[in-house]
Motif scaffolding. Structure first.
Motif, PDB file in Angstrom:
ATOM      1  N   GLY A 151      24.617  16.899   9.538  1.00 40.13           N
ATOM      2  CA  GLY A 151      23.872  16.100   8.568  1.00 40.13           C
ATOM      3  C   GLY A 151      22.475  15.767   9.045  1.00 40.13           C
ATOM      4  N   GLY A 152      22.349  15.464  10.335  1.00 41.72           N
ATOM      5  CA  GLY A 152      21.028  15.190  10.889  1.00 41.72           C
ATOM      6  C   GLY A 152      20.119  16.397  10.831  1.00 41.72           C
ATOM      7  N   LEU A 153      20.673  17.572  11.155  1.00 39.06           N
ATOM      8  CA  LEU A 153      19.879  18.803  11.091  1.00 39.06           C
ATOM      9  C   LEU A 153      19.466  19.116   9.652  1.00 39.06           C
ATOM     10  N   MET A 154      20.375  18.886   8.702  1.00 39.23           N
ATOM     11  CA  MET A 154      20.032  19.104   7.293  1.00 39.23           C
ATOM     12  C   MET A 154      18.947  18.133   6.844  1.00 39.23           C
ATOM     13  N   HIS A 155      19.032  16.913   7.329  1.00 36.61           N
ATOM     14  CA  HIS A 155      18.064  15.895   6.902  1.00 36.61           C
ATOM     15  C   HIS A 155      16.659  16.222   7.403  1.00 36.61           C
ATOM     16  N   VAL A 156      16.570  16.934   8.523  1.00 31.60           N
ATOM     17  CA  VAL A 156      15.249  17.394   8.989  1.00 31.60           C
ATOM     18  C   VAL A 156      14.580  18.229   7.903  1.00 31.60           C
ATOM     19  N   VAL A 157      15.343  19.136   7.321  1.00 32.12           N
ATOM     20  CA  VAL A 157      14.807  20.034   6.293  1.00 32.12           C
ATOM     21  C   VAL A 157      14.559  19.292   4.993  1.00 32.12           C
ATOM     22  N   PHE A 158      15.571  18.562   4.523  1.00 30.52           N
ATOM     23  CA  PHE A 158      15.476  17.922   3.210  1.00 30.52           C
ATOM     24  C   PHE A 158      14.410  16.826   3.201  1.00 30.52           C
ATOM     25  N   ILE A 185       0.858  -1.183   0.000  1.00 32.41           N
ATOM     26  CA  ILE A 185       0.000   0.000   0.000  1.00 32.41           C
ATOM     27  C   ILE A 185       0.899   1.240   0.000  1.00 32.41           C
ATOM     28  N   LEU A 186       0.700   2.130  -0.961  1.00 33.90           N
ATOM     29  CA  LEU A 186       1.644   3.224  -1.190  1.00 33.90           C
ATOM     30  C   LEU A 186       1.814   4.114   0.032  1.00 33.90           C
ATOM     31  N   LYS A 187       0.730   4.575   0.632  1.00 37.58           N
ATOM     32  CA  LYS A 187       0.854   5.491   1.765  1.00 37.58           C
ATOM     33  C   LYS A 187       1.493   4.813   2.969  1.00 37.58           C
ATOM     34  N   LYS A 188       1.208   3.548   3.194  1.00 46.64           N
ATOM     35  CA  LYS A 188       1.857   2.819   4.285  1.00 46.64           C
ATOM     36  C   LYS A 188       3.339   2.623   3.985  1.00 46.64           C
ATOM     37  N   ARG A 189       3.667   2.434   2.719  1.00 48.01           N
ATOM     38  CA  ARG A 189       5.074   2.331   2.324  1.00 48.01           C
ATOM     39  C   ARG A 189       5.806   3.626   2.661  1.00 48.01           C
ATOM     40  N   LEU A 190       5.191   4.742   2.368  1.00 50.07           N
ATOM     41  CA  LEU A 190       5.807   6.035   2.678  1.00 50.07           C
ATOM     42  C   LEU A 190       5.894   6.253   4.185  1.00 50.07           C
ATOM     43  N   ALA A 191       4.923   5.742   4.927  1.00 46.10           N
ATOM     44  CA  ALA A 191       4.947   5.889   6.383  1.00 46.10           C
ATOM     45  C   ALA A 191       6.106   5.093   6.988  1.00 46.10           C
ATOM     46  N   PHE A 192       6.302   3.855   6.535  1.00 47.02           N
ATOM     47  CA  PHE A 192       7.445   3.071   7.008  1.00 47.02           C
ATOM     48  C   PHE A 192       8.758   3.741   6.606  1.00 47.02           C
ATOM     49  N   SER A 193       8.768   4.355   5.423  1.00 43.88           N
ATOM     50  CA  SER A 193       9.950   5.093   4.978  1.00 43.88           C
ATOM     51  C   SER A 193      10.270   6.226   5.936  1.00 43.88           C
ATOM     52  N   THR A 194       9.246   6.897   6.417  1.00 40.69           N
ATOM     53  CA  THR A 194       9.448   7.995   7.361  1.00 40.69           C
ATOM     54  C   THR A 194      10.080   7.499   8.657  1.00 40.69           C
ATOM     55  N   VAL A 195       9.655   6.331   9.124  1.00 41.63           N
ATOM     56  CA  VAL A 195      10.267   5.740  10.321  1.00 41.63           C
ATOM     57  C   VAL A 195      11.770   5.593  10.118  1.00 41.63           C
ATOM     58  N   SER A 196      12.150   5.092   8.951  1.00 44.55           N
ATOM     59  CA  SER A 196      13.565   4.904   8.649  1.00 44.55           C
ATOM     60  C   SER A 196      14.301   6.233   8.541  1.00 44.55           C
ATOM     61  N   GLN A 197      13.713   7.184   7.823  1.00 45.77           N
ATOM     62  CA  GLN A 197      14.408   8.452   7.573  1.00 45.77           C
ATOM     63  C   GLN A 197      14.562   9.287   8.837  1.00 45.77           C
ATOM     64  N   VAL A 198      13.589   9.243   9.723  1.00 46.40           N
ATOM     65  CA  VAL A 198      13.730   9.959  10.995  1.00 46.40           C
ATOM     66  C   VAL A 198      14.869   9.355  11.818  1.00 46.40           C
ATOM     67  N   SER A 199      15.057   8.044  11.676  1.00 44.77           N
ATOM     68  CA  SER A 199      16.160   7.404  12.389  1.00 44.77           C
ATOM     69  C   SER A 199      17.506   7.783  11.804  1.00 44.77           C
ATOM     70  N   TYR A 200      17.550   8.181  10.523  1.00 40.75           N
ATOM     71  CA  TYR A 200      18.772   8.771   9.976  1.00 40.75           C
ATOM     72  C   TYR A 200      19.188   9.967  10.830  1.00 40.75           C
ATOM     73  N   ILE A 201      18.210  10.812  11.131  1.00 42.90           N
ATOM     74  CA  ILE A 201      18.475  12.018  11.919  1.00 42.90           C
ATOM     75  C   ILE A 201      19.017  11.643  13.296  1.00 42.90           C
ATOM     76  N   LEU A 202      18.397  10.638  13.912  1.00 44.59           N
ATOM     77  CA  LEU A 202      18.856  10.206  15.230  1.00 44.59           C
ATOM     78  C   LEU A 202      20.268   9.633  15.170  1.00 44.59           C
ATOM     79  N   CYS A 203      20.590   8.914  14.093  1.00 44.03           N
ATOM     80  CA  CYS A 203      21.954   8.402  13.937  1.00 44.03           C
ATOM     81  C   CYS A 203      22.962   9.547  13.919  1.00 44.03           C
ATOM     82  N   GLY A 204      22.611  10.622  13.215  1.00 43.25           N
ATOM     83  CA  GLY A 204      23.495  11.777  13.178  1.00 43.25           C
ATOM     84  C   GLY A 204      23.679  12.390  14.547  1.00 43.25           C
ATOM     85  N   LEU A 205      22.590  12.542  15.276  1.00 38.24           N
ATOM     86  CA  LEU A 205      22.674  13.147  16.602  1.00 38.24           C
ATOM     87  C   LEU A 205      23.443  12.265  17.576  1.00 38.24           C
ATOM     88  N   PHE A 206      23.207  10.942  17.524  1.00 35.99           N
ATOM     89  CA  PHE A 206      23.848  10.037  18.474  1.00 35.99           C
ATOM     90  C   PHE A 206      25.307   9.766  18.138  1.00 35.99           C
TER      91      PHE A 206
END
Length: 221
Positions: A60-67, A30-51
Motif C-alpha cells: 500500500g505504501g508503494l502504491m501510494h507513492v505512485v497515486f 493559503i491554497l498552496k501552503k494547504r497542499l504542502a501540509f497535505s503532502t507532509v501528511s500523505q508522505v507519512s501514509y507511505i512511512l506508516c505502510g513501510l513501518f
C-alpha cells in the motif's frame, strides 16, 4: 526491528505526522501552503505502510507513492493555474472559481476525491492496502490505531479539499453569475485534466500496479 521499540517509535512518529499534517492543512487558508501540509501528511501514509512491516501495508505504501504523485501534481498545477489567471492565493478568495475556470476545477475535484480515498479512485486502493495491512500486522495497539488515524486523516482531507470545489461550483446567490469564464490557456488546463482523470482511472485499472507493488513488497519482506 519487528515488534521492538524501534518499530513502535517509528510508527508513532509517522502517525503523529499524518494527523499533524492533515490538521495544519485543515487550518491553513493559503491554497498552496494547504497542499504542502497535505503532502507532509500523505508522505507519512507511505512511512506508516513501510513501518508496519507487513506485505500488504508495504505494498500500500508503494502504491501510494505512485497515486499520491499523480493527485498532488494535479492539485499543485491547478493551484498554479488559478494564481496565474486570477492572482488569488487564499481559499476564501476562490468562491465561484468553478464557474470561471470549470476545466481546472473539475480536475481539482477529481484529484481531491482520489486523495481523500473515495472509491474507485486511486487513493482508495492504496489506503485500503495500508489499513488492511496494518490490521493484519502484529503491532499490538497499532493494529487498530493506524487505520483509525488514517481514517481521521481522510476525513480531514475531505474537510480541507472538498469545500474548495463545493464553494467553487456552488458560490451561492450573492455570486455574479454573469461574469465571463476565464479558463487558463490550453497548455495549462490540458495537463491538469489528464492528471485529474488519471487519478481516478489508476484506481479503476489498478490490477497491474497492485500486482507489481505486492511482488516488490513480498521481495522486501
Amino acid at each position: 526491528i519487528a515488534d521492538t521499540w524501534v518499530q513502535y517509535t517509528l510508527l508513532s512518529m509517522a502517525l503523529f505526522t499524518v494527523f499533524l499534517g492533515s490538521m495544519m492543512a485543515y487550518r491553513e487558508k493559503i491554497l498552496k501552503k494547504r497542499l504542502a501540509f497535505s503532502t507532509v501528511s500523505q508522505v507519512s501514509y507511505i512511512l506508516c505502510g513501510l513501518f508496519s512491516l507487513s506485505t500488504a501495508a508495504v505494498a500500500g505504501g508503494l502504491m501510494h507513492v505512485v497515486f499520491h504523485a499523480f493527485t498532488k501534481m494535479c492539485l499543485f498545477l491547478c493551484a498554479g493555474s488559478i494564481i496565474f489567471v486570477t492572482g488569488n492565493t487564499r481559499v476564501d478568495e476562490l468562491n465561484g472559481i468553478g464557474k470561471k475556470m470549470p476545466v481546472t476545477m473539475w480536475a481539482f475535484t477529481l484529484a481531491s476525491l482520489a486523495l481523500v480515498g473515495i472509491p474507485p479512485a486511486s487513493g482508495f486502493v492504496s489506503k485500503w492496502f495500508l489499513a488492511t495491512g496494518a490490521i493484519g500486522a502484529s503491532t499490538t495497539v497499532f493494529s487498530w490505531l493506524t487505520p483509525t488515524v488514517l481514517l481521521i486523516s481522510a476525513l480531514l482531507t475531505a474537510g480541507y479539499l472538498l469545500p474548495v470545489s463545493i464553494n467553487g461550483f456552488f458560490p451561492g446567490k450573492n455570486y455574479d453569475y454573469s461574469s465571463p469564464k476565464t479558463e487558463s490557456p490550453a497548455l495549462m488546463y490540458i495537463p491538469v485534466l489528464i492528471l485529474g482523470i488519471a487519478s481516478v482511472l489508476l484506481g479503476v485499472f489498478s490490477n497491474e500496479i497492485v500486482e507489481l507493488a505486492t511482488s516488490l513488497a513480498s521481495a522486501l519482506m
